[in-house]
Design a protein around this motif. Structure first.
Motif, PDB file in Angstrom:
ATOM      1  N   PRO A   1       0.812  -1.115   0.138  1.00  0.00           N
ATOM      2  CA  PRO A   1      -0.006   0.193   0.007  1.00  0.00           C
ATOM      3  C   PRO A   1       0.696   1.335  -0.019  1.00  0.00           C
ATOM      4  O   PRO A   1       1.955   1.304   0.591  1.00  0.00           O
ATOM      5  N   GLN A   2       0.365   2.287  -0.504  1.00  0.00           N
ATOM      6  CA  GLN A   2       1.017   3.616  -0.985  1.00  0.00           C
ATOM      7  C   GLN A   2       1.560   4.157   0.512  1.00  0.00           C
ATOM      8  O   GLN A   2       2.546   4.756   0.788  1.00  0.00           O
ATOM      9  N   LYS A   3       0.596   4.008   1.552  1.00  0.00           N
ATOM     10  CA  LYS A   3       1.030   4.495   3.010  1.00  0.00           C
ATOM     11  C   LYS A   3       1.927   3.855   3.535  1.00  0.00           C
ATOM     12  O   LYS A   3       2.805   4.540   4.292  1.00  0.00           O
ATOM     13  N   THR A   4       1.991   2.660   3.212  1.00  0.00           N
ATOM     14  CA  THR A   4       3.402   1.923   3.732  1.00  0.00           C
ATOM     15  C   THR A   4       4.693   2.194   2.981  1.00  0.00           C
ATOM     16  O   THR A   4       5.595   2.385   3.645  1.00  0.00           O
ATOM     17  N   ILE A   5       4.549   2.392   1.789  1.00  0.00           N
ATOM     18  CA  ILE A   5       5.706   2.792   0.806  1.00  0.00           C
ATOM     19  C   ILE A   5       6.118   4.096   1.722  1.00  0.00           C
ATOM     20  O   ILE A   5       7.575   4.231   1.697  1.00  0.00           O
ATOM     21  N   GLU A   6       5.327   5.105   1.751  1.00  0.00           N
ATOM     22  CA  GLU A   6       5.586   6.259   2.240  1.00  0.00           C
ATOM     23  C   GLU A   6       6.346   6.069   3.566  1.00  0.00           C
ATOM     24  O   GLU A   6       7.405   6.597   4.108  1.00  0.00           O
ATOM     25  N   ARG A   7       5.932   5.413   4.487  1.00  0.00           N
ATOM     26  CA  ARG A   7       6.311   4.983   5.861  1.00  0.00           C
ATOM     27  C   ARG A   7       7.634   4.505   5.885  1.00  0.00           C
ATOM     28  O   ARG A   7       8.648   4.726   6.710  1.00  0.00           O
ATOM     29  N   LEU A   8       8.051   3.655   4.867  1.00  0.00           N
ATOM     30  CA  LEU A   8       9.256   2.913   4.708  1.00  0.00           C
ATOM     31  C   LEU A   8      10.417   3.738   4.072  1.00  0.00           C
ATOM     32  O   LEU A   8      11.461   3.290   3.858  1.00  0.00           O
ATOM     33  N   SER A   9      10.020   4.901   3.558  1.00  0.00           N
ATOM     34  CA  SER A   9      11.032   5.691   2.641  1.00  0.00           C
ATOM     35  C   SER A   9      12.271   6.036   3.372  1.00  0.00           C
ATOM     36  O   SER A   9      12.571   6.167   4.401  1.00  0.00           O
ATOM     37  N   ALA A  10      13.326   5.659   2.252  1.00  0.00           N
ATOM     38  CA  ALA A  10      14.553   5.733   2.552  1.00  0.00           C
ATOM     39  C   ALA A  10      15.271   4.813   3.559  1.00  0.00           C
ATOM     40  O   ALA A  10      16.391   5.068   4.330  1.00  0.00           O
ATOM     41  N   VAL A  11      14.481   3.689   3.931  1.00  0.00           N
ATOM     42  CA  VAL A  11      14.947   2.648   4.820  1.00  0.00           C
ATOM     43  C   VAL A  11      16.302   2.164   4.276  1.00  0.00           C
ATOM     44  O   VAL A  11      16.608   2.288   3.080  1.00  0.00           O
ATOM     45  N   ASP A  12      17.378   1.877   5.182  1.00  0.00           N
ATOM     46  CA  ASP A  12      18.586   1.325   4.689  1.00  0.00           C
ATOM     47  C   ASP A  12      18.565   0.083   4.025  1.00  0.00           C
ATOM     48  O   ASP A  12      19.403  -0.035   2.899  1.00  0.00           O
ATOM     49  N   TYR A  13      17.782  -0.955   4.502  1.00  0.00           N
ATOM     50  CA  TYR A  13      17.853  -2.056   3.881  1.00  0.00           C
ATOM     51  C   TYR A  13      16.484  -2.545   3.502  1.00  0.00           C
ATOM     52  O   TYR A  13      15.566  -2.898   4.674  1.00  0.00           O
ATOM     53  N   LEU A  14      16.144  -2.977   2.468  1.00  0.00           N
ATOM     54  CA  LEU A  14      14.741  -3.453   2.199  1.00  0.00           C
ATOM     55  C   LEU A  14      14.910  -4.968   1.672  1.00  0.00           C
ATOM     56  O   LEU A  14      15.583  -5.212   0.696  1.00  0.00           O
ATOM     57  N   PHE A  15      14.212  -6.053   2.410  1.00  0.00           N
ATOM     58  CA  PHE A  15      14.011  -7.390   1.808  1.00  0.00           C
ATOM     59  C   PHE A  15      12.487  -7.559   1.351  1.00  0.00           C
ATOM     60  O   PHE A  15      11.781  -7.290   2.292  1.00  0.00           O
ATOM     61  N   ILE A  16      12.611  -7.817  -0.087  1.00  0.00           N
ATOM     62  CA  ILE A  16      11.090  -7.706  -0.355  1.00  0.00           C
ATOM     63  C   ILE A  16      10.959  -9.203  -1.285  1.00  0.00           C
ATOM     64  O   ILE A  16      11.935  -9.706  -1.954  1.00  0.00           O
ATOM     65  N   ASP A  17       9.715  -9.543  -1.115  1.00  0.00           N
ATOM     66  CA  ASP A  17       9.304 -10.854  -2.031  1.00  0.00           C
ATOM     67  C   ASP A  17       9.514 -10.516  -3.549  1.00  0.00           C
ATOM     68  O   ASP A  17       9.052  -9.466  -4.106  1.00  0.00           O
ATOM     69  N   GLY A  18      10.303 -11.298  -4.228  1.00  0.00           N
ATOM     70  CA  GLY A  18      10.552 -11.171  -5.848  1.00  0.00           C
ATOM     71  C   GLY A  18      10.756 -12.670  -6.122  1.00  0.00           C
ATOM     72  O   GLY A  18      11.598 -13.084  -6.846  1.00  0.00           O
ATOM     73  N   LEU A  19       9.568 -13.275  -6.139  1.00  0.00           N
ATOM     74  CA  LEU A  19       9.429 -14.681  -6.461  1.00  0.00           C
ATOM     75  C   LEU A  19      10.147 -15.113  -7.654  1.00  0.00           C
ATOM     76  O   LEU A  19      10.838 -16.196  -7.495  1.00  0.00           O
ATOM     77  N   ARG A  20       9.468 -14.527  -8.640  1.00  0.00           N
ATOM     78  CA  ARG A  20      10.359 -14.700 -10.090  1.00  0.00           C
ATOM     79  C   ARG A  20      10.242 -13.936 -11.187  1.00  0.00           C
ATOM     80  O   ARG A  20       9.509 -12.816 -10.806  1.00  0.00           O
ATOM     81  N   ASP A  21      10.746 -13.768 -12.218  1.00  0.00           N
ATOM     82  CA  ASP A  21      10.360 -12.957 -13.300  1.00  0.00           C
ATOM     83  C   ASP A  21       9.167 -12.766 -13.765  1.00  0.00           C
ATOM     84  O   ASP A  21       8.430 -11.607 -14.019  1.00  0.00           O
ATOM     85  N   GLU A  22       8.376 -14.156 -14.011  1.00  0.00           N
ATOM     86  CA  GLU A  22       6.934 -13.756 -14.541  1.00  0.00           C
ATOM     87  C   GLU A  22       5.904 -13.657 -13.365  1.00  0.00           C
ATOM     88  O   GLU A  22       6.238 -13.862 -12.253  1.00  0.00           O
ATOM     89  N   PRO A  23       4.842 -12.965 -13.817  1.00  0.00           N
ATOM     90  CA  PRO A  23       3.735 -12.413 -12.767  1.00  0.00           C
ATOM     91  C   PRO A  23       3.320 -13.839 -12.088  1.00  0.00           C
ATOM     92  O   PRO A  23       3.132 -14.977 -12.505  1.00  0.00           O
ATOM     93  N   HIS A  24       2.717 -13.484 -10.818  1.00  0.00           N
ATOM     94  CA  HIS A  24       2.007 -14.696 -10.027  1.00  0.00           C
ATOM     95  C   HIS A  24       0.956 -13.978  -9.310  1.00  0.00           C
ATOM     96  O   HIS A  24       1.043 -12.809  -8.984  1.00  0.00           O
ATOM     97  N   PRO A  25      -0.218 -14.684  -9.088  1.00  0.00           N
ATOM     98  CA  PRO A  25      -1.242 -14.131  -8.539  1.00  0.00           C
ATOM     99  C   PRO A  25      -1.117 -13.653  -6.925  1.00  0.00           C
ATOM    100  O   PRO A  25      -1.954 -12.863  -6.551  1.00  0.00           O
TER     101      PRO A  25
END
Length: 266
Positions: A189-213
């Protein structure tokens, strides 16, 4: 690695998706890779400030992960959600109760606590308390709630994951945004993106190149990382569809592929 130590660090215990890499019976090149970064146990992460030590999730390989990284101390455990690949190592926490002689604090949503209590009732039942058994002290947390563990202020952020809502976590210390951990999600969500702004280290779900539901793809994760403006981003919850080397080569500056055993001092 010597844990506990005076050094503050983040350690990736597991970076793989729900079936791990290599997958059982898979003939693909990644599953037969000799690159140790392609050997991925199920997702979990460890963070310590040298005094407090926090684990995120308890995957099926938790005992192996802790032995591999020589982890012998835990202050608390956070849960993102109750899918099997994130909780089925729960009983391995019993050893930390033995070592501390105390109940182990655990944090998560009401749904997570109900699931854990249903699957592992003995850990929550005072009448079952015996030496050598897992004993927990549950803390139910609400979306956007902040709480403190040691020197860390931690905030939980709800994330959509199919029909499930997972919790992402932001770790702050003395006002600095140290770590954001966002796994098993399809968007942020956008409000979460704003709250996390400029964090030092971000670990984020990046399952694969192809889209997933229900998971972020590589391009979706990179786009969110750019919006957040993280100083350094690592993809996690990785499948076998490409090798670590192949995925790393396609990523922009300051975005990397996480791997089991990755250690970051902060």
């Amino acid at each position: 690695m010597d844990i506990p130590s005076k050094q503050s660090k983040i350690v990736v215990l597991g970076s793989g998706t729900s079936q791990g890499v290599p997958m059982i019976g898979c003939p693909c090149a990644t599953c037969h890779s000799q690159d140790p970064r392609d050997n991925r146990t199920r997702c979990s992460l460890y963070i310590t400030d040298g005094q407090s030590a926090i684990l995120i999730d308890t995957p099926p390989e938790l005992r192996i992960q802790c032995l591999r990284e020589n982890i012998s101390m835990l202050t608390a455990v956070l849960f993102t959600h109750s899918h099997a690949d994130h909780i089925m190592g729960f009983d391995d926490l019993r050893r930390f109760c033995d070592l501390s002689g105390q109940k182990l604090p655990i944090y998560g949503s009401q749904e997570v606590m109900e699931s854990l209590a249903r699957i592992f009732p003995y850990a929550f039942d005072p009448s079952s308390e015996k030496k050598g058994y897992l004993r927990v002290l549950p803390h139910v947390i609400a979306p956007y709630e902040s709480f403190s563990i040691g020197s860390f202020t931690i905030t939980a952020f709800p994330l959509p994951h199919g029909q499930t809502t997972t919790f992402g976590y932001l770790f702050e210390k003395e006002g600095e945004k140290i770590l954001a951990y966002l796994v098993d999600c399809k968007s942020v969500p956008q409000k979460t993106i704003e709250r996390l702004s400029a964090v030092d280290y971000l670990f984020i779900d990046g399952l694969r190149d192809e889209p997933h539901p229900t998971h972020l793809s590589t391009s979706e994760a990179v786009a969110i990382a750019r919006q957040i403006g993280a100083k350094k981003t690592f993809l996690t919850h990785i499948t076998h569809h490409k090798s670590h080397k192949e995925r790393e080569a396609s990523l922009p500056k300051n975005v990397h592929v996480g791997y089991d055993g990755l250690e970051i001092a902060f």
